[in-house]
Design a protein around this motif. Structure first.
Motif, PDB file in Angstrom:
ATOM      1  N   ASP A  29       0.865  -1.174   0.000  1.00 25.39           N
ATOM      2  CA  ASP A  29       0.000   0.000   0.000  1.00 25.39           C
ATOM      3  C   ASP A  29       0.911   1.238   0.000  1.00 25.39           C
ATOM      4  OD1 ASP A  29      -2.272   1.718   0.577  1.00 25.39           O
ATOM      5  OD2 ASP A  29      -1.508   1.776   2.640  1.00 25.39           O
ATOM      6  N   ASP A  31      -0.145   5.122   0.986  1.00 25.03           N
ATOM      7  CA  ASP A  31      -0.356   6.084   2.077  1.00 25.03           C
ATOM      8  C   ASP A  31      -0.454   5.381   3.431  1.00 25.03           C
ATOM      9  OD1 ASP A  31      -0.957   8.825   0.683  1.00 25.03           O
ATOM     10  OD2 ASP A  31      -1.996   7.289  -0.487  1.00 25.03           O
ATOM     11  N   GLY A  32       0.352   5.828   4.374  1.00 24.04           N
ATOM     12  CA  GLY A  32       0.310   5.229   5.710  1.00 24.04           C
ATOM     13  C   GLY A  32       1.125   3.948   5.794  1.00 24.04           C
ATOM     14  N   THR A  33       1.724   3.560   4.652  1.00 22.84           N
ATOM     15  CA  THR A  33       2.555   2.356   4.609  1.00 22.84           C
ATOM     16  C   THR A  33       3.952   2.723   4.100  1.00 22.84           C
ATOM     17  OG1 THR A  33       0.628   0.943   4.252  1.00 22.84           O
ATOM     18  CG2 THR A  33       2.773   0.024   3.655  1.00 22.84           C
ATOM     19  N   ASP A 207      -2.145  -0.416   5.803  1.00 21.76           N
ATOM     20  CA  ASP A 207      -2.460   0.162   7.119  1.00 21.76           C
ATOM     21  C   ASP A 207      -3.938   0.415   7.363  1.00 21.76           C
ATOM     22  OD1 ASP A 207      -2.374   2.304   5.122  1.00 21.76           O
ATOM     23  OD2 ASP A 207      -2.813   3.588   6.837  1.00 21.76           O
ATOM     24  N   ASP A 208      -4.773   0.207   6.346  1.00 21.37           N
ATOM     25  CA  ASP A 208      -6.121   0.771   6.439  1.00 21.37           C
ATOM     26  C   ASP A 208      -7.199  -0.296   6.278  1.00 21.37           C
ATOM     27  OD1 ASP A 208      -7.959   2.789   6.725  1.00 21.37           O
ATOM     28  OD2 ASP A 208      -7.117   4.038   5.130  1.00 21.37           O
ATOM     29  N   ASP A 211      -7.349  -2.277   3.163  1.00 23.84           N
ATOM     30  CA  ASP A 211      -6.299  -3.280   2.967  1.00 23.84           C
ATOM     31  C   ASP A 211      -6.711  -4.654   3.486  1.00 23.84           C
ATOM     32  OD1 ASP A 211      -4.349  -1.546   1.775  1.00 23.84           O
ATOM     33  OD2 ASP A 211      -4.121  -0.622   3.740  1.00 23.84           O
TER      34      ASP A 211
HETATM   35 MG    MG Z   1      -2.940   3.199   3.323  1.00 25.33          MG
END
Ligand code: MG
Length: 268
Positions: A29, A31-33, A207-208, A211
């Protein structure tokens, strides 16, 4: 048999031991990963160290590294440039395979355009809320207006909740309405049926909530699912604490694969 540990041990994170001979395919992933969140989605930055790791892994894994994201392909290319990877964009709505061919799912564009126009009007009355137009989807971001979370959820549900061929997805400070009826799990399965991913063990980090479909898919495929961040309620088997740990982990995996290829042991 030579044995290379690809993962950090002894940290708080719960990580699997992966050996070079496992022949992994890596799905990540964005964003956030791979990148930390920014207050505007255009402002995220891929650190040079991560970019380098992606390049090294791409080389070492015979090209079997793909980005699985809610973003569109063009945006991912811009963020990772000059690294050019296979990408599943907009949660699998569009997918660029390892040969560079882009596959699209069919979407009711007329219905989508109507909703985008309504969201534009609404967001003008609610400063700080951002409407992101993506191919085949529209996302409503409220990171700058957490007070409007319920209002945004209600609005999106009203407009897209029952719409045929569309899915509503909630992420971190964003709600997305997406046509085409696909998800990250299906995108990973599509990749793993093709070269150079075929026959490899899928590893997916994200992260979400979106996912989770990806985690389910790699669990089914006997792969390795890694949740980034607080992991309450996830189906992922392993975890990393944050983007910084992902960075360290990727560098570590790259280093070990290179050492395995060179026939040397890495001392830790
Ligand atoms: Mg993400």
């Amino acid at each position: 048999m030579r044995y290379h540990r690809l993962m950090l041990e002894g940290s708080q994170s719960k990580l699997p031991a992966i050996r070079a001979e496992d022949g992994i395919a890596l799905f990540l992933d964005l964003d956030g990963t791979l990148v930390d969140f920014a207050s505007h989605p255009d402002d995220v930055v891929l650190l040079e160290r991560t970019r380098k790791s992606l390049q090294r892994l791409h080389e070492r894994l015979g090209g079997a590294v793909a980005i699985i994201t809610g973003r569109d392909i063009e945006t991912v290319d811009r963020i990772t440039a000059p690294v050019h990877l296979p990408i599943a964009g907009v949660h699998g709505l569009m997918r660029r395979d390892a040969n560079g061919q882009v596959h699209h799912m069919a979407v009711d564009d007329e219905a989508l355009e109507r909703i985008r126009a309504q969201l534009d009007v609404w967001s003008k009355d609610h400063p700080g809320v951002l409407v992101e137009r993506k191919p085949g989807a529209v996302a409503l971001h409220y990171r700058k207006r957490p007070d409007l979370e319920d209002a945004c959820a209600h609005l999106m549900d009203e407009m897209g909740g029952g719409l045929e061929g569309f899915l509503l997805l909630r992420g971190k400070s964003v709600i997305e309405l997406r046509g085409g009826g696909t998800d990250k799990g299906q995108a990973i399965k599509a990749f793993i049926s093709e070269e150079p991913f075929a026959g490899r063990k899928p590893v997916f980090a994200g992260d979400d909530v979106t996912d989770e479909d990806g985690f389910r898919a790699v669990n089914e495929l006997g792969g390795v699912s890694i949740h980034v961040g607080e992991s309450a309620g996830t189906v992922a088997a392993y975890r990393l604490d944050d983007v910084d740990q992902v960075r360290g982990w990727l560098a570590d995996v790259a280093e070990h694969l290179e050492a395995a290829a060179a026939g040397t042991e890495v001392r830790r």
